[in-house]
Design a protein around this motif. Structure first.
Motif, PDB file in Angstrom:
ATOM      1  N   SER A 216       0.834  -1.199   0.000  1.00 26.96           N
ATOM      2  CA  SER A 216       0.000   0.000   0.000  1.00 26.96           C
ATOM      3  C   SER A 216       0.873   1.255   0.000  1.00 26.96           C
ATOM      4  CB  SER A 216      -0.927   0.002   1.226  1.00 26.96           C
ATOM      5  OG  SER A 216      -0.162   0.201   2.402  1.00 26.96           O
ATOM      6  N   PRO A 217       0.344   2.373  -0.485  1.00 27.97           N
ATOM      7  CA  PRO A 217       1.118   3.626  -0.482  1.00 27.97           C
ATOM      8  C   PRO A 217       1.576   4.040   0.908  1.00 27.97           C
ATOM      9  CG  PRO A 217      -0.803   3.820  -1.901  1.00 27.97           C
ATOM     10  CD  PRO A 217      -0.937   2.516  -1.185  1.00 27.97           C
ATOM     11  N   ASP A 218       0.734   3.818   1.937  1.00 28.04           N
ATOM     12  CA  ASP A 218       1.133   4.187   3.295  1.00 28.04           C
ATOM     13  C   ASP A 218       2.325   3.360   3.763  1.00 28.04           C
ATOM     14  OD1 ASP A 218      -0.845   6.073   3.447  1.00 28.04           O
ATOM     15  OD2 ASP A 218      -2.295   4.745   4.417  1.00 28.04           O
ATOM     16  N   ILE A 219       2.341   2.081   3.435  1.00 28.09           N
ATOM     17  CA  ILE A 219       3.472   1.224   3.805  1.00 28.09           C
ATOM     18  C   ILE A 219       4.738   1.698   3.093  1.00 28.09           C
ATOM     19  CG2 ILE A 219       4.418  -1.097   3.620  1.00 28.09           C
ATOM     20  CD1 ILE A 219       2.422  -0.842   5.838  1.00 28.09           C
ATOM     21  N   GLN A 220       4.618   2.055   1.809  1.00 33.45           N
ATOM     22  CA  GLN A 220       5.777   2.549   1.065  1.00 33.45           C
ATOM     23  C   GLN A 220       6.341   3.808   1.720  1.00 33.45           C
ATOM     24  OE1 GLN A 220       4.822   2.967  -3.145  1.00 33.45           O
ATOM     25  NE2 GLN A 220       3.431   1.210  -3.044  1.00 33.45           N
ATOM     26  N   LYS A 221       5.452   4.727   2.101  1.00 31.64           N
ATOM     27  CA  LYS A 221       5.906   5.968   2.730  1.00 31.64           C
ATOM     28  C   LYS A 221       6.559   5.695   4.083  1.00 31.64           C
ATOM     29  CE  LYS A 221       2.589   9.046   0.493  1.00 31.64           C
ATOM     30  NZ  LYS A 221       1.471  10.007   0.687  1.00 31.64           N
ATOM     31  N   ASP A 222       6.000   4.754   4.847  1.00 30.95           N
ATOM     32  CA  ASP A 222       6.580   4.440   6.154  1.00 30.95           C
ATOM     33  C   ASP A 222       7.974   3.838   6.012  1.00 30.95           C
ATOM     34  OD1 ASP A 222       4.384   5.392   7.443  1.00 30.95           O
ATOM     35  OD2 ASP A 222       3.448   3.451   7.801  1.00 30.95           O
ATOM     36  N   ILE A 223       8.152   2.959   5.037  1.00 34.72           N
ATOM     37  CA  ILE A 223       9.475   2.357   4.836  1.00 34.72           C
ATOM     38  C   ILE A 223      10.472   3.419   4.390  1.00 34.72           C
ATOM     39  CG2 ILE A 223      10.800   0.694   3.473  1.00 34.72           C
ATOM     40  CD1 ILE A 223       8.365  -1.086   3.358  1.00 34.72           C
ATOM     41  N   VAL A 224      10.060   4.289   3.478  1.00 36.20           N
ATOM     42  CA  VAL A 224      10.954   5.354   3.018  1.00 36.20           C
ATOM     43  C   VAL A 224      11.303   6.288   4.171  1.00 36.20           C
ATOM     44  CG1 VAL A 224      11.130   7.365   1.513  1.00 36.20           C
ATOM     45  CG2 VAL A 224      10.165   5.246   0.637  1.00 36.20           C
ATOM     46  N   HIS A 225      10.325   6.580   5.019  1.00 34.60           N
ATOM     47  CA  HIS A 225      10.595   7.438   6.178  1.00 34.60           C
ATOM     48  C   HIS A 225      11.575   6.762   7.133  1.00 34.60           C
ATOM     49  CE1 HIS A 225      10.050  10.703   8.900  1.00 34.60           C
ATOM     50  NE2 HIS A 225       9.415   9.991   9.817  1.00 34.60           N
ATOM     51  N   ALA A 226      11.418   5.466   7.322  1.00 37.03           N
ATOM     52  CA  ALA A 226      12.359   4.731   8.171  1.00 37.03           C
ATOM     53  C   ALA A 226      13.764   4.757   7.576  1.00 37.03           C
ATOM     54  CB  ALA A 226      11.885   3.282   8.344  1.00 37.03           C
ATOM     55  N   ILE A 626      16.494  -0.776   9.039  1.00 36.19           N
ATOM     56  CA  ILE A 626      15.280  -0.193   8.451  1.00 36.19           C
ATOM     57  C   ILE A 626      14.043  -0.942   8.939  1.00 36.19           C
ATOM     58  CG2 ILE A 626      14.082   0.291   6.286  1.00 36.19           C
ATOM     59  CD1 ILE A 626      16.816   0.447   4.937  1.00 36.19           C
ATOM     60  N   SER A 627      14.137  -2.270   8.992  1.00 35.77           N
ATOM     61  CA  SER A 627      13.012  -3.080   9.449  1.00 35.77           C
ATOM     62  C   SER A 627      12.665  -2.782  10.898  1.00 35.77           C
ATOM     63  CB  SER A 627      13.343  -4.567   9.274  1.00 35.77           C
ATOM     64  OG  SER A 627      12.306  -5.380   9.771  1.00 35.77           O
ATOM     65  N   ASN A 628      13.696  -2.636  11.743  1.00 36.62           N
ATOM     66  CA  ASN A 628      13.452  -2.330  13.158  1.00 36.62           C
ATOM     67  C   ASN A 628      12.788  -0.967  13.325  1.00 36.62           C
ATOM     68  OD1 ASN A 628      14.615  -4.778  13.857  1.00 36.62           O
ATOM     69  ND2 ASN A 628      16.635  -3.900  14.232  1.00 36.62           N
ATOM     70  N   MET A 629      13.276   0.036  12.590  1.00 40.18           N
ATOM     71  CA  MET A 629      12.680   1.375  12.676  1.00 40.18           C
ATOM     72  C   MET A 629      11.256   1.356  12.130  1.00 40.18           C
ATOM     73  SD  MET A 629      12.727   4.481  13.544  1.00 40.18           S
ATOM     74  CE  MET A 629      14.418   4.547  14.136  1.00 40.18           C
ATOM     75  N   PHE A 630      11.018   0.614  11.074  1.00 39.67           N
ATOM     76  CA  PHE A 630       9.683   0.487  10.499  1.00 39.67           C
ATOM     77  C   PHE A 630       8.702  -0.079  11.519  1.00 39.67           C
ATOM     78  CE2 PHE A 630       6.666  -2.304   8.178  1.00 39.67           C
ATOM     79  CZ  PHE A 630       5.975  -1.326   7.477  1.00 39.67           C
ATOM     80  N   ASP A 631       9.143  -1.067  12.319  1.00 34.18           N
ATOM     81  CA  ASP A 631       8.269  -1.655  13.336  1.00 34.18           C
ATOM     82  C   ASP A 631       8.021  -0.705  14.496  1.00 34.18           C
ATOM     83  OD1 ASP A 631       7.911  -4.001  11.958  1.00 34.18           O
ATOM     84  OD2 ASP A 631       9.638  -4.998  12.870  1.00 34.18           O
ATOM     85  N   LYS A 632       9.008   0.132  14.823  1.00 35.73           N
ATOM     86  CA  LYS A 632       8.870   1.032  15.971  1.00 35.73           C
ATOM     87  C   LYS A 632       7.964   2.214  15.678  1.00 35.73           C
ATOM     88  CE  LYS A 632      13.452   0.044  17.904  1.00 35.73           C
ATOM     89  NZ  LYS A 632      14.798   0.593  18.200  1.00 35.73           N
ATOM     90  N   MET A 633       7.800   2.545  14.421  1.00 33.33           N
ATOM     91  CA  MET A 633       7.058   3.754  14.076  1.00 33.33           C
ATOM     92  C   MET A 633       5.577   3.649  14.385  1.00 33.33           C
ATOM     93  SD  MET A 633       8.958   4.556  10.457  1.00 33.33           S
ATOM     94  CE  MET A 633       7.685   5.666   9.889  1.00 33.33           C
ATOM     95  N   LYS A 634       4.989   2.461  14.182  1.00 37.86           N
ATOM     96  CA  LYS A 634       3.554   2.281  14.398  1.00 37.86           C
ATOM     97  C   LYS A 634       3.282   0.875  14.925  1.00 37.86           C
ATOM     98  CE  LYS A 634       1.994   5.359  10.669  1.00 37.86           C
ATOM     99  NZ  LYS A 634       1.231   5.427   9.386  1.00 37.86           N
TER     100      LYS A 634
END
Length: 639
Positions: A216-226, A626-634
């Motif tokens: 999804s676009p939201d997942i893409q944005k979250d990964i890029v932000h991480a 990146i994966s760890n930061m992605f999990d911590k964000m939400k």
């Protein structure tokens, strides 16, 4: 029961300001705008219950707040408004505030104890940041294979995003349905990996759970932000507690939005002078106060100390570089250690002159003559070098001043001859220089009486040269030139021929916050042993420039022995000469955000630019981080 319980009183201004936080309605919070200062934060209980965990997690990711230019009161963590509280454990620390400074050991006793309020709160924080500890994850009871499949899918998505970020490509397509011929770069690339890797094929698209496809676009944005967070984290970690200089420029993107690009220049642990792109900030206007607040928020978000700011370079808006009321002055008022600034002015006078003259080719030819006479190609090339020798740079400034003066004194006749020949070659009428000057459409009585010779020579030729002169003087003011010449005494060229101990001590006195009286005495002693030691080391006699000197000192461990001397070298290396790195960031913006790909939010564009510009740093970011930061964000539905 009332006599056994103490009723807490929650009557503060936050009740009215946070009236939107209804307990039964979901409110979307902009986590980037959360205040970092503990005294300005709203209580967690004032937020909607559905977003409290997100707010807590955002504050934990921000880390400790580092207030600057603030006189702390006797009461610790007291809010700006009366009778408001911060959650933390105990009425002393969340209500009236800690004020028993005569017994500071109370702070230690507050922390000690396994079941203390402090340790309980800290344990809850760690549980909140640990995705596997969450209740929804525990109830899901996924198998080990599901967790492995999820990691493979997330890793594949990160790899696709890495490629797109490095190339500055768009992610989404106009139609991402299964029957579309162009479903977007991200889906197309993930499909390519799916077709060529069997381990990825079994966990993506139709083989993945319908609510866990990670496309999804939201997942893409979250990964890029991480990814952007981890990239910036490496840059901030590389700066450490070293001095750095700030380079700022403002421009408009394709969407006609004001953007402020920020670059930091610093010396790393190995003695290399490095410029790193920190980010791009959207500003509603370019007023001084707005720009200053934006920089304050940027420093707070990245936990940078303004006391480590050793220099500032601004380009673009005049209120960035103003002498009296500009942003530079506001920052200098907060940071006395920044004794130097170099203004980089950008004045486009050619268009105004062309409009006034009405002869584009002729005036362009005149300006080309001025540009060629004012600086030769060799001088331009040398002036653009990042590690330009300071002495040579000042000689170029002096020579350029002399050439401009010479052009003003005796350059008019030769320029007029060349212009006349140009006009005759292209069959252009040449006006009589002794005739009266008239502008088309102007009445004679409304225009000052002057000859063509006076207008073209005084009003145009001399005026253009004077503008060039003023621009040069603004780049190198009297104080700036003095500082450059003092720093030139550290130059290692010609076996340290420019070394002058007295001038170097005079240089150190300009940095009052960095060199105390004791440090100045240490510097005096170190300079004497430093020059003797250096001159007797053959490896130092072949160096060229400050950069080589700093690297060789770190390599030979002399940066530890002569720490005060190395500090001066660091200050010299962080001195700003040009804003080419900032200009390159705007070039990158035109690639990332173009006419076709122009609907990008501020955060989305910033994350894309950080990773696109700092590819070297981005390459060092591991997928696991990146994966760890992605999990911590939400809070995510992770197996």
């Amino acid at each position: 029961m009332g006599k056994y319980l103490t009723k807490r009183k929650f009557t503060d201004s936050s009740e009215t300001s946070n009236a939107d936080f209804s307990k039964h309605s979901h409110v979307k919070i902009n986590l980037e705008d959360l205040p970092s200062n503990p005294g300005k934060r709203n209580r967690i209980l004032d937020y909607d219950p559905n977003v409290r965990d997100e707010v807590r997690r955002a504050y934990l990711l921000k880390g400790p707040c580092q207030p600057k230019s603030h006189e702390f009161p006797y009461i610790l963590f007291e809010k700006n408004h009366e009778d408001s509280m911060l959650l933390g454990g105990g009425e002393t620390f969340v209500g009236v505030g800690f004020q028993n400074w005569a017994h500071k050991e109370k702070l230690t006793s507050h922390i000690e104890g396994f079941n203390s309020a402090h340790n309980q709160a800290w344990a809850k924080c760690k549980d909140l940041m640990n995705n596997k500890q969450r209740v929804d994850v525990a109830f899901a009871k996924h198998s080990t294979q599901s967790a492995i499949d999820y990691d493979i899918l997330l890793d594949a998505s990160i790899d696709c995003i890495r490629f797109l970020l490095r190339q500055g490509l768009a992610f989404r397509g106009h139609d991402e349905s299964e029957i579309s011929n162009n479903i977007g770069n991200f889906i197309e690339l993930l499909q390519f990996l799916d077709d060529h890797n069997q381990s990825i094929e079994v966990v993506t698209f139709n083989n993945a759970p319908s609510n866990l496809k990670l496309t999804s676009p939201d997942i893409q944005k979250d990964i890029v932000h991480a990814v952007a967070i981890e990239t910036t984290k490496i840059i901030i970690s590389d700066i450490g507690e070293s001095f750095f200089s700030l380079l700022v420029d403002e421009s408009r993107n394709i969407s006609i939005k004001e953007q402020m690009s920020v670059v930091l220049r610093y010396v790393d642990m190995e003695g290399h002078a490095i410029e790193r792109f920190l980010g791009i900030e959207h500003v509603p206007n370019t007023t001084t106060i707005t720009l200053k607040e934006t920089l304050d928020n940027l420093f707070s978000r990245h936990r940078l100390s303004i006391s480590s700011l050793g220099g500032q370079g601004y380009d673009g808006a005049s209120n960035m570089k103003g002498e009296l009321g500009g942003i530079k002055t506001l920052i200098l008022n907060e940071n006395a250690s920044s004794c130097k600034r170099l203004d980089h002015l950008r004045k486009q006078q050619a268009s105004k002159v062309i409009k006034a003259l009405g002869l584009g080719e002729i005036i362009s030819d005149v300006l080309e003559i001025i540009a060629e006479d004012g600086a030769t190609p060799e001088q331009k090339c040398q002036a653009d070098m990042k590690d330009q020798d300071i002495v040579n740079a000042m000689n170029l400034v002096r020579i350029c001043n002399m050439q401009l003066q010479n052009l003003r004194d005796i350059g008019w006749d030769s320029m007029l001859i060349e212009t006349t020949l140009f006009c005759e070659k292209h069959e252009i009428d040449v006006c009589n220089m002794d005739a009266m000057f008239l502008l088309p459409g102007r009445l004679k009585r409304k225009y000052p009486k002057m000859t063509n010779l006076h207008y073209y020579r005084v009003e145009l030729f001399y005026d253009v040269i004077d503008l060039q002169w003023m621009e040069l003087e603004s780049h190198f003011s009297e104080n700036g030139t003095k500082l450059l010449l003092l720093m030139a005494c550290l130059n290692p060229n010609n076996s340290f021929a420019a070394f002058d101990k007295n001038k170097l001590i005079q240089l150190a006195r300009l940095y009052l916050n960095d060199f105390s009286d004791i440090d100045l005495e240490r510097l005096d002693d170190q300079l004497e042993t430093y020059i003797i030691n250096i001159l007797n080391s053959s490896e130092f006699l072949i160096l060229n420039g400050f950069g080589d000197l700093a690297q060789k000192m770190v390599e030979t461990k002399r940066d530890k022995v002569n720490s005060m001397v190395y500090l001066l070298i660091q200050l010299a290396l962080t001195l700003l000469v040009s804003t080419t790195t900032v200009e390159r960031s705007f070039s990158a913006m035109k690639i990332v955000k173009n006419r076709i790909h122009n609907k990008m939010g501020d955060q989305w564009m910033n994350d894309n630019l950080v990773t696109y510009i700092e590819k070297e740093v981005f390459a060092d970011v591991a997928n696991q981080d990146i994966s760890n930061m992605f999990d911590k964000m939400k809070t995510r539905r992770r197996p």
